[in-house]
Motif scaffolding. Structure first.
Motif, PDB file in Angstrom:
ATOM      1  N   UNK A   1      38.287 -32.217  38.736  1.00 28.79           N
ATOM      2  CA  UNK A   1      39.736 -32.194  38.934  1.00 28.79           C
ATOM      3  C   UNK A   1      40.481 -32.355  37.609  1.00 28.79           C
ATOM      4  N   UNK A   2      39.906 -33.095  36.667  1.00 29.07           N
ATOM      5  CA  UNK A   2      40.524 -33.196  35.346  1.00 29.07           C
ATOM      6  C   UNK A   2      40.527 -31.847  34.635  1.00 29.07           C
ATOM      7  N   UNK A   3      39.452 -31.109  34.803  1.00 26.94           N
ATOM      8  CA  UNK A   3      39.383 -29.772  34.199  1.00 26.94           C
ATOM      9  C   UNK A   3      40.418 -28.847  34.823  1.00 26.94           C
ATOM     10  N   UNK A   4      40.591 -28.970  36.141  1.00 25.62           N
ATOM     11  CA  UNK A   4      41.597 -28.157  36.833  1.00 25.62           C
ATOM     12  C   UNK A   4      42.996 -28.506  36.338  1.00 25.62           C
ATOM     13  N   UNK A   5      43.259 -29.809  36.220  1.00 26.11           N
ATOM     14  CA  UNK A   5      44.565 -30.239  35.728  1.00 26.11           C
ATOM     15  C   UNK A   5      44.818 -29.693  34.326  1.00 26.11           C
ATOM     16  N   UNK A   6      43.814 -29.729  33.483  1.00 25.45           N
ATOM     17  CA  UNK A   6      43.964 -29.220  32.124  1.00 25.45           C
ATOM     18  C   UNK A   6      44.325 -27.747  32.092  1.00 25.45           C
ATOM     19  N   UNK A   7      43.665 -26.962  32.949  1.00 28.24           N
ATOM     20  CA  UNK A   7      43.955 -25.532  32.988  1.00 28.24           C
ATOM     21  C   UNK A   7      45.350 -25.260  33.542  1.00 28.24           C
ATOM     22  N   UNK A   8      45.733 -25.999  34.591  1.00 25.05           N
ATOM     23  CA  UNK A   8      47.062 -25.806  35.171  1.00 25.05           C
ATOM     24  C   UNK A   8      48.140 -26.127  34.149  1.00 25.05           C
ATOM     25  N   UNK A   9      47.946 -27.209  33.411  1.00 26.00           N
ATOM     26  CA  UNK A   9      48.917 -27.579  32.392  1.00 26.00           C
ATOM     27  C   UNK A   9      48.974 -26.543  31.268  1.00 26.00           C
ATOM     28  N   UNK A  10      47.801 -26.123  30.810  1.00 26.51           N
ATOM     29  CA  UNK A  10      47.752 -25.186  29.692  1.00 26.51           C
ATOM     30  C   UNK A  10      48.320 -23.821  30.051  1.00 26.51           C
ATOM     31  N   UNK A  11      48.031 -23.369  31.263  1.00 25.78           N
ATOM     32  CA  UNK A  11      48.408 -22.012  31.651  1.00 25.78           C
ATOM     33  C   UNK A  11      49.745 -21.917  32.379  1.00 25.78           C
ATOM     34  N   UNK A  12      50.243 -23.053  32.882  1.00 26.57           N
ATOM     35  CA  UNK A  12      51.464 -22.962  33.693  1.00 26.57           C
ATOM     36  C   UNK A  12      52.506 -24.029  33.380  1.00 26.57           C
ATOM     37  N   UNK A  13      52.247 -25.274  33.770  1.00 28.59           N
ATOM     38  CA  UNK A  13      53.329 -26.259  33.759  1.00 28.59           C
ATOM     39  C   UNK A  13      53.866 -26.565  32.360  1.00 28.59           C
ATOM     40  N   UNK A  14      52.997 -26.728  31.380  1.00 32.99           N
ATOM     41  CA  UNK A  14      53.474 -27.058  30.028  1.00 32.99           C
ATOM     42  C   UNK A  14      54.362 -25.964  29.472  1.00 32.99           C
ATOM     43  N   UNK A  15      53.969 -24.716  29.709  1.00 30.93           N
ATOM     44  CA  UNK A  15      54.778 -23.592  29.221  1.00 30.93           C
ATOM     45  C   UNK A  15      56.122 -23.535  29.931  1.00 30.93           C
ATOM     46  N   UNK A  16      56.107 -23.786  31.239  1.00 38.35           N
ATOM     47  CA  UNK A  16      57.354 -23.757  31.993  1.00 38.35           C
ATOM     48  C   UNK A  16      58.281 -24.907  31.605  1.00 38.35           C
ATOM     49  N   UNK A  17      57.706 -26.082  31.379  1.00 35.47           N
ATOM     50  CA  UNK A  17      58.516 -27.207  30.925  1.00 35.47           C
ATOM     51  C   UNK A  17      59.168 -26.894  29.588  1.00 35.47           C
ATOM     52  N   UNK A  18      58.409 -26.295  28.694  1.00 34.45           N
ATOM     53  CA  UNK A  18      58.935 -25.973  27.366  1.00 34.45           C
ATOM     54  C   UNK A  18      60.093 -24.983  27.460  1.00 34.45           C
ATOM     55  N   UNK A  19      59.935 -23.949  28.281  1.00 37.72           N
ATOM     56  CA  UNK A  19      61.017 -22.980  28.460  1.00 37.72           C
ATOM     57  C   UNK A  19      62.245 -23.639  29.079  1.00 37.72           C
ATOM     58  N   UNK A  20      62.007 -24.507  30.066  1.00 39.38           N
ATOM     59  CA  UNK A  20      63.118 -25.168  30.754  1.00 39.38           C
ATOM     60  C   UNK A  20      63.902 -26.071  29.812  1.00 39.38           C
TER      61      UNK A  20
END
Length: 240
Positions: A142-161
């Motif tokens: 689950x930590x690996x999944x969280x890392x991928x979700x953050x790297x590929x989606x949430x972190x980028x969206x937060x930065x744009x927002x």
């Protein structure tokens, strides 16, 4: 013969006060803030989370049983924060203290707080809770999944927002300019969650947003809302 529901409606109407159904550490905190800014009398019915859910008793007010909910002075129950904020401003801001000079932009930013930031923060919350509540050794996965979700989606969206909001705020004190508006109330909760849980850091990169959050926290109405509420700890969200 009047039904029990009609009787309750009459009682509310006679009282002449709106009722806020509030849940600890939730987006209804921004409704409390607005009520305090408006300086009106209102009744607060606060509930505490039960296993991270609103208590079942709230379904007696509305079938969805979620907070915030606002029962108006004439007995109508309103759900959804944007609608509650709009109703309160339209009904009680008689002096136009929070009137927008650009209603379309106000609605854009207010909608952005829920329609755009909402799914991203919900996804980040989900993967974070998944890691926290998954036992070892499955937690490695689950930590690996969280890392991928953050790297590929949430972190980028937060930065744009954040880049968008930093630009929209500009040199103004508030998103509407010199005065508070609907967009400020609506944006307060998602930004509190994002910053409070350490998903984003404003220092250095987003100084205008950082200063905006500081101004919110310094307002007497915000502090009164915190005092009247029953807890606002965004780190506790999702934890049993």
């Amino acid at each position: 013969m009047a039904s029990p529901a009609d009787s309750r409606k009459d009682e509310v109407a006679k009282a002449g006060l709106p009722i806020l159904y509030h849940l600890d550490t939730s987006n209804s905190q921004r409704i409390l803030w607005l009520l305090e800014e408006l300086g009106i009398q209102y009744e607060l019915r606060a509930s505490t989370r039960q296993r991270q859910r609103a208590p079942a008793a709230l379904t007696k007010v509305h079938q969805l049983g979620k907070a915030p909910m606002l029962t108006t002075a004439d007995g109508r129950t309103i759900i959804e924060s944007p609608v509650i904020v709009s109703y309160l401003l339209t009904t009680y801001d008689t002096n136009g203290l929070f009137t927008s000079t650009d209603p379309i932009r106000t609605e854009e930013l207010s909608s952005f707080a829920t329609a755009s930031l909402g799914p991203v923060t919900a996804t980040e919350m989900l993967v974070e809770i998944l890691v926290e509540q998954t036992p070892w050794p499955i937690s490695y996965l689950t930590k690996a999944i969280r890392g991928r979700v953050r790297a590929e989606y949430t972190s980028k969206e937060f930065e744009k927002a954040l880049g968008y909001l930093e630009t929209e705020l500009g040199e103004n004190e508030w998103f509407g300019g010199e005065r508070l508006g609907k967009e400020d109330f609506m944006l307060s909760f998602p930004l509190d969650v994002m910053v409070g849980r350490g998903w984003v850091h404003l220092e250095g990169r987003y100084p205008r947003l950082e200063a905006w959050r500081r101004r919110v926290g310094e307002r007497e109405a915000w502090r009164r809302g915190l005092k009247r509420g029953n807890g606002y700890d965004v780190m506790g969200l999702g934890r049993t």
